[in-house]
Design an enzyme around this catalytic site. Structure first.
Site, mmCIF file in Angstrom:
data_model
loop_
_atom_site.group_PDB
_atom_site.id
_atom_site.type_symbol
_atom_site.label_atom_id
_atom_site.label_comp_id
_atom_site.label_asym_id
_atom_site.label_seq_id
_atom_site.Cartn_x
_atom_site.Cartn_y
_atom_site.Cartn_z
ATOM 1 N N SER A 84 0.830 -1.206 0.000
ATOM 2 C CA SER A 84 0.000 0.000 0.000
ATOM 3 C C SER A 84 0.867 1.260 0.000
ATOM 4 O O SER A 84 1.532 1.555 -0.991
ATOM 5 C CB SER A 84 -0.948 -0.049 1.204
ATOM 6 O OG SER A 84 -1.860 1.025 1.179
ATOM 7 N N HIS A 194 -8.396 0.592 0.351
ATOM 8 C CA HIS A 194 -8.526 -0.525 -0.582
ATOM 9 C C HIS A 194 -9.957 -1.062 -0.623
ATOM 10 O O HIS A 194 -10.170 -2.257 -0.821
ATOM 11 C CB HIS A 194 -7.522 -1.626 -0.249
ATOM 12 C CG HIS A 194 -6.147 -1.090 -0.016
ATOM 13 N ND1 HIS A 194 -5.439 -0.425 -0.992
ATOM 14 C CD2 HIS A 194 -5.359 -1.046 1.101
ATOM 15 C CE1 HIS A 194 -4.282 -0.021 -0.501
ATOM 16 N NE2 HIS A 194 -4.207 -0.373 0.763
#
Length: 304
Positions: A84, A194
């Site tokens: 990420s 996400h």
């Protein structure tokens, strides 16, 4: 030894992280100074680096600072990946983004995510022993009757993270608990990254990326979203998709191994990615660096 670097995401941060490296390592100080100048804040000040407002920038600066130390002591890695936020560290390290442009982009991304999380509060829950994917699919369907819930992270063969609206995640979690899932761990986050809840942040990031210049990579950085190396052409779309689509870190690790990586070094706070690497790639040596002590431990191991 064929190196692959893993750049830490959020979750492993700790108070005063990087202070020992800043005191002792000139190449680390060089990066923190440049990142501070780019943001007009002093990331060397613990009050700033401990402030949630600057957490993402502090993590990326730390990871990039450690990378800068290693470039003087080790060859460049065969390839890298980050979880990420850690992808931004990888993109800076690979020279796809300059430090100044990358750290400013990270700072804006942080603000966009905070805004989206305020507009639509969300929740993330880790399922570290989830092997029954059919049960997980059932739980998601139950949760989706109450709100939004999707898989946010596929970290290892057994560990996934689900996220979405509080009502959706709670309903899915309750179903899993009622059907025998023992470990359901809420994560301490202020935004359901996400997942579709980050769509407003993704749109803001898309506009912001229109002015960002990227370059060819010094080494491949494998995207969590596409499972493929970033290119200057795919970088903007991939970073926008990353906010609203699941991460596939297990696949990234397998891609590193397929490229010939035999040793991974995690750069940045915590050692979660090192744990994922050990579970996913048992034949690969996995180390981490997030302090002067762990840096010197890796130096000793490399010197043997």
């Amino acid at each position: 030894m064929q190196l692959g670097y893993l750049f830490s995401g959020q979750g492993g941060q700790f108070p005063d992280m990087g202070q020992d490296l800043y005191r002792q390592e000139p190449r680390y100080r060089q990066v923190i100074s440049a990142a501070s100048s780019a943001l007009s804040v002093d990331l060397a000040d613990p009050q700033i680096s401990n402030d949630p407002r600057y957490l993402q920038a502090s993590i990326v600066a730390m990871s990039t600072g450690i990378f800068n130390i290693l470039t003087a002591e080790l060859p460049l890695p065969l390839a890298a990946s980050g979880l990420s936020l850690g992808e931004y560290s990888g993109l800076i390290a690979s020279q796809m983004l300059s430090l100044e442009a990358g750290i400013r982009l990270v700072d804006d991304r942080s603000r966009y995510m905070t805004l989206a999380g305020t507009q639509q509060p969300g929740k993330l829950v880790a399922l570290p022993k989830m092997t029954d994917m059919a049960l997980l699919d059932q739980a998601l369907k139950v949760g989706q009757q109450q709100g939004i819930v999707t898989v946010a992270n596929y970290n290892t063969r057994k560990q996934v993270v689900i996220g979405g609206t509080i009502a959706g995640v709670d309903a899915a979690s309750a179903f899993l608990k009622d059907n025998g899932t023992k470990r359901i761990i809420p994560l301490d986050v202020n935004a359901a990254s996400h997942t579709p809840l980050m769509a407003p942040a993704s749109e803001l990031l898309k506009k912001r990326l229109a002015s960002v210049v990227s370059h060819s990579a010094a080494f491949p950085v494998i995207s969590n979203t596409t499972k493929m190396p970033f290119t200057p052409e795919t970088l903007p779309q991939t970073l926008c998709q990353q906010l609203v689509q699941p991460t596939y870190f297990r696949d990234c690790l397998q891609r590193l191994a397929a490229l010939g990586v035999t040793t991974t070094i995690e750069l940045g706070p915590g050692h979660a990615l090192t744990g994922f690497a050990k579970k996913t790639l048992p034949d690969v040596t996995a180390w981490h660096i997030d302090s002067l002590e762990t840096l010197n431990e890796v130096r000793q191991k490399v010197g043997k």
